[in-house]
Write a protein that holds these residues in place. Structure first.
Motif, short mmCIF file in Angstrom:
data_model
loop_
_atom_site.label_atom_id
_atom_site.label_comp_id
_atom_site.label_asym_id
_atom_site.label_seq_id
_atom_site.Cartn_x
_atom_site.Cartn_y
_atom_site.Cartn_z
N SER A 187 11.38 10.78 -6.24
CA SER A 187 10.65 12.50 -6.29
C SER A 187 10.28 12.91 -7.51
O SER A 187 10.06 14.20 -7.51
CB SER A 187 11.33 13.54 -5.22
N VAL A 221 7.99 8.02 -11.25
CA VAL A 221 8.11 7.39 -10.16
C VAL A 221 8.05 5.44 -10.50
O VAL A 221 9.27 4.80 -9.55
CB VAL A 221 7.39 8.13 -9.05
N LEU A 258 6.30 6.30 -0.14
CA LEU A 258 5.45 6.91 -1.92
C LEU A 258 3.26 6.07 -1.61
O LEU A 258 3.38 5.91 -2.17
CB LEU A 258 5.63 6.37 -2.64
N HIS A 287 1.60 8.90 -1.79
CA HIS A 287 2.12 9.52 -2.97
C HIS A 287 0.10 9.77 -3.60
O HIS A 287 -1.06 9.55 -3.60
CB HIS A 287 2.26 8.62 -3.72
N ALA A 297 4.72 1.61 -5.10
CA ALA A 297 5.60 1.72 -3.84
C ALA A 297 5.12 0.27 -3.36
O ALA A 297 5.86 -0.22 -2.34
CB ALA A 297 4.83 2.88 -2.90
#
Length: 229
Positions: free
Chosen positions: A146, A153, A175, A178, A187
């Motif tokens: 996060s 990330v 994600l 995202h 991800a």
């Protein structure tokens, strides 16, 4: 302007502190450790600066002065500039000897994952990889999913996916939508690395996901199921 204090054995004068400022750190520690009291804040500050330059000098201090310097480390670790905090974290990690000290270091590094500067968060994460038990490190890494910094990330995704952390599957699924395309791709790649074990938690995540976010998840599920054939 405060007046200069005279060295009485209870504190160091401003003149003496100024004189040691440009000396090699070993000399600063040698001089001040002989006359400074733990309650003498300016002297403790000077000793802290010297130890940060040459971490091995920490062992030259008395237990009382070392305790005060380490307390200053903790204070600066939360509010100092990024490079100073990085040096403090490294020194604390490398100097921990007892199990209690090692536990304290891990807790400090975990707190530092929330530091305002990304460089500090990255450094703390690298040190956790070296000094924390593997499962502890992976659990701590989860909170970086996060993080406000996309690079952080992506790094966390890679660590967790290659670490086989299926428990992170649903967060990785979120994600996929995202705001940063690079995080979305990371991800997706991370979920594929987790492999068929991610199918069940992904299917569960799909039931709670917004309809406009499900397409990318279904694509990952389709590829994972195809790999099972």
């Amino acid at each position: 302007m405060p007046s200069s204090r005279v060295s009485t054995g209870h504190s160091c004068s401003n003149t003496l502190l100024a004189a040691t400022k440009d000396l090699p750190p070993s000399w600063t520690v040698r001089i001040l450790s002989e006359i400074a009291r733990p309650s003498d804040a300016p002297a403790v500050d000077a000793l802290t600066d010297a130890v940060l330059k040459v971490p091995a000098l920490l062992t030259e201090l008395s237990d009382a002065l070392r305790s005060r310097v380490e307390a200053r480390f903790l204070q600066d670790a939360g509010s100092g500039d990024a490079e100073r905090v990085r040096r403090i974290l490294t020194l604390r990690a490398e100097s921990a000897r007892s199990e209690r000290e090692k536990q304290d270091v891990v807790e400090l590094l975990e707190r530092s994952l929330g530091h305002r500067r990304a460089r500090v968060r990255h450094h703390a994460h690298r040190l956790l990889a070296r000094y924390a038990p593997r499962e502890h490190y992976l659990r701590a890494t989860h909170q970086l999913l996060s993080d406000a910094d996309p690079h952080t990330v992506r790094r966390a995704i890679r660590v967790l996916s290659f670490g086989g952390q299926v428990e992170s599957t649903q967060t990785l699924a979120s994600l996929l939508s995202h705001r940063e395309p690079t995080v979305q791709r990371a991800a997706r790649e991370g979920l594929l690395v987790l492999g068929p074990r991610a199918i069940a938690p992904l299917t569960k995540a799909a039931a709670h996901m917004r309809p406009d976010h499900r397409e990318a998840l279904f694509e990952v599920l389709e590829e994972l199921r195809a790999r099972q054939l």
